[in-house]
Motif scaffolding. Sequence first.
Motif, PDB file in Angstrom:
ATOM      1  N   ALA A   1     -15.138 -47.527  16.688  1.00 40.57           N
ATOM      2  CA  ALA A   1     -14.527 -45.969  16.320  1.00 40.57           C
ATOM      3  C   ALA A   1     -13.834 -46.648  15.693  1.00 40.57           C
ATOM      4  N   LYS A   2     -13.423 -47.613  15.513  1.00 39.11           N
ATOM      5  CA  LYS A   2     -12.874 -47.747  13.736  1.00 39.11           C
ATOM      6  C   LYS A   2     -12.795 -48.205  13.378  1.00 39.11           C
ATOM      7  N   TRP A   3     -14.185 -47.618  12.859  1.00 37.59           N
ATOM      8  CA  TRP A   3     -14.861 -48.447  11.389  1.00 37.59           C
ATOM      9  C   TRP A   3     -15.104 -47.041  11.101  1.00 37.59           C
ATOM     10  N   PRO A   4     -15.308 -46.427   9.633  1.00 34.95           N
ATOM     11  CA  PRO A   4     -15.769 -44.914   9.346  1.00 34.95           C
ATOM     12  C   PRO A   4     -17.489 -44.940   8.521  1.00 34.95           C
ATOM     13  N   THR A   5     -17.485 -44.199  10.234  1.00 34.70           N
ATOM     14  CA  THR A   5     -18.703 -44.195  10.170  1.00 34.70           C
ATOM     15  C   THR A   5     -20.111 -42.672  10.619  1.00 34.70           C
ATOM     16  N   THR A   6     -20.996 -42.394  10.357  1.00 32.82           N
ATOM     17  CA  THR A   6     -21.330 -41.823  10.709  1.00 32.82           C
ATOM     18  C   THR A   6     -22.650 -42.365  11.489  1.00 32.82           C
ATOM     19  N   ASN A   7     -22.453 -42.915  11.447  1.00 34.10           N
ATOM     20  CA  ASN A   7     -23.964 -43.968  11.744  1.00 34.10           C
ATOM     21  C   ASN A   7     -24.133 -43.390  13.774  1.00 34.10           C
ATOM     22  N   PRO A   8     -25.695 -42.908  13.581  1.00 33.60           N
ATOM     23  CA  PRO A   8     -24.836 -42.666  15.416  1.00 33.60           C
ATOM     24  C   PRO A   8     -25.026 -43.370  16.308  1.00 33.60           C
ATOM     25  N   HIS A   9     -25.754 -44.973  15.650  1.00 31.83           N
ATOM     26  CA  HIS A   9     -26.432 -45.973  16.174  1.00 31.83           C
ATOM     27  C   HIS A   9     -24.603 -46.833  17.321  1.00 31.83           C
ATOM     28  N   VAL A  10     -24.604 -46.794  18.287  1.00 30.15           N
ATOM     29  CA  VAL A  10     -23.398 -48.139  18.880  1.00 30.15           C
ATOM     30  C   VAL A  10     -23.772 -49.671  18.603  1.00 30.15           C
ATOM     31  N   MET A  11     -24.493 -50.236  17.783  1.00 27.82           N
ATOM     32  CA  MET A  11     -24.301 -51.160  17.323  1.00 27.82           C
ATOM     33  C   MET A  11     -24.507 -50.617  16.049  1.00 27.82           C
ATOM     34  N   VAL A  12     -23.363 -51.075  15.599  1.00 27.86           N
ATOM     35  CA  VAL A  12     -22.967 -50.847  13.547  1.00 27.86           C
ATOM     36  C   VAL A  12     -22.669 -52.188  12.682  1.00 27.86           C
ATOM     37  N   THR A  13     -23.237 -51.932  11.891  1.00 30.91           N
ATOM     38  CA  THR A  13     -23.166 -53.392  11.595  1.00 30.91           C
ATOM     39  C   THR A  13     -22.147 -53.625   9.829  1.00 30.91           C
ATOM     40  N   LYS A  14     -20.962 -54.527   8.813  1.00 31.84           N
ATOM     41  CA  LYS A  14     -20.985 -53.880   7.763  1.00 31.84           C
ATOM     42  C   LYS A  14     -21.798 -53.340   6.902  1.00 31.84           C
ATOM     43  N   GLY A  15     -23.345 -53.848   6.775  1.00 32.38           N
ATOM     44  CA  GLY A  15     -24.699 -53.381   6.171  1.00 32.38           C
ATOM     45  C   GLY A  15     -25.149 -51.603   6.920  1.00 32.38           C
ATOM     46  N   THR A  16     -24.812 -51.332   8.067  1.00 33.64           N
ATOM     47  CA  THR A  16     -25.225 -49.952   8.894  1.00 33.64           C
ATOM     48  C   THR A  16     -24.344 -49.272   8.460  1.00 33.64           C
ATOM     49  N   LYS A  17     -23.435 -49.286   8.552  1.00 33.41           N
ATOM     50  CA  LYS A  17     -21.959 -48.243   8.564  1.00 33.41           C
ATOM     51  C   LYS A  17     -21.807 -47.591   7.986  1.00 33.41           C
ATOM     52  N   ALA A  18     -22.523 -47.070   6.584  1.00 35.40           N
ATOM     53  CA  ALA A  18     -22.729 -46.294   5.904  1.00 35.40           C
ATOM     54  C   ALA A  18     -24.176 -45.436   5.555  1.00 35.40           C
ATOM     55  N   GLU A  19     -24.655 -45.802   6.985  1.00 42.63           N
ATOM     56  CA  GLU A  19     -25.675 -45.636   6.548  1.00 42.63           C
ATOM     57  C   GLU A  19     -26.232 -44.805   8.002  1.00 42.63           C
ATOM     58  N   ARG A  20     -27.652 -44.512   8.336  1.00 45.37           N
ATOM     59  CA  ARG A  20     -27.953 -43.892   9.554  1.00 45.37           C
ATOM     60  C   ARG A  20     -29.225 -45.163  10.391  1.00 45.37           C
ATOM     61  N   SER A  21     -29.271 -45.967   9.769  1.00 50.00           N
ATOM     62  CA  SER A  21     -29.857 -46.883  10.157  1.00 50.00           C
ATOM     63  C   SER A  21     -29.260 -47.657  11.948  1.00 50.00           C
ATOM     64  N   PRO A  22     -30.205 -48.565  12.716  1.00 50.38           N
ATOM     65  CA  PRO A  22     -29.968 -49.450  13.138  1.00 50.38           C
ATOM     66  C   PRO A  22     -29.490 -50.873  12.625  1.00 50.38           C
ATOM     67  N   ALA A  23     -29.113 -51.269  13.789  1.00 50.18           N
ATOM     68  CA  ALA A  23     -28.624 -52.893  12.998  1.00 50.18           C
ATOM     69  C   ALA A  23     -30.374 -53.515  12.932  1.00 50.18           C
ATOM     70  N   SER A  24     -30.162 -54.627  12.099  1.00 52.39           N
ATOM     71  CA  SER A  24     -31.557 -55.362  11.601  1.00 52.39           C
ATOM     72  C   SER A  24     -32.085 -56.045  13.165  1.00 52.39           C
ATOM     73  N   THR A  25     -32.925 -56.426  12.830  1.00 57.60           N
ATOM     74  CA  THR A  25     -33.982 -56.930  14.227  1.00 57.60           C
ATOM     75  C   THR A  25     -32.962 -58.925  14.318  1.00 57.60           C
ATOM     76  N   ALA A  26     -32.620 -59.568  12.385  1.00 55.52           N
ATOM     77  CA  ALA A  26     -32.047 -60.365  12.753  1.00 55.52           C
ATOM     78  C   ALA A  26     -30.417 -61.023  13.311  1.00 55.52           C
ATOM     79  N   TYR A  27     -29.597 -58.749  12.902  1.00 50.48           N
ATOM     80  CA  TYR A  27     -28.603 -58.815  12.914  1.00 50.48           C
ATOM     81  C   TYR A  27     -28.959 -59.292  15.086  1.00 50.48           C
TER      82      TYR A  27
END
Length: 89
Positions: free
Chosen positions: A55-81
């Motif tokens: 909730a502290k991240w400015p994101t519209t990503n609908p996923h619970v797990m948001v990373t620096k790389g996905t916060k500006a997107e709508r994709s889930p965190a990577s498998t590697a992450y």
Amino acid sequence: MLAPLHGASSAEVRTLQITDVDAAAQTVRLGKRPHPVPLDPASWTVLERCLDHRAKWPTTNPHVMVTKGTKAERSPASTAYVSHVLDDC
């Protein structure tokens, strides 16, 4: 917590979305499972902390797990992450 205690796969954890969380019932919908999964108190606490952090991240990503790389997107965190997020444990 979802993997060892509830048998959640990496894909189920990665693709968990905010809309899959029912705070009133303390359940989550995991993947294609037919019923919501009730969470034990420890798992619910971990999920709440994750949601508070998210909730502290400015994101519209609908996923619970948001990373620096996905916060500006709508994709889930990577498998590697997800596979490396618990390396220190």
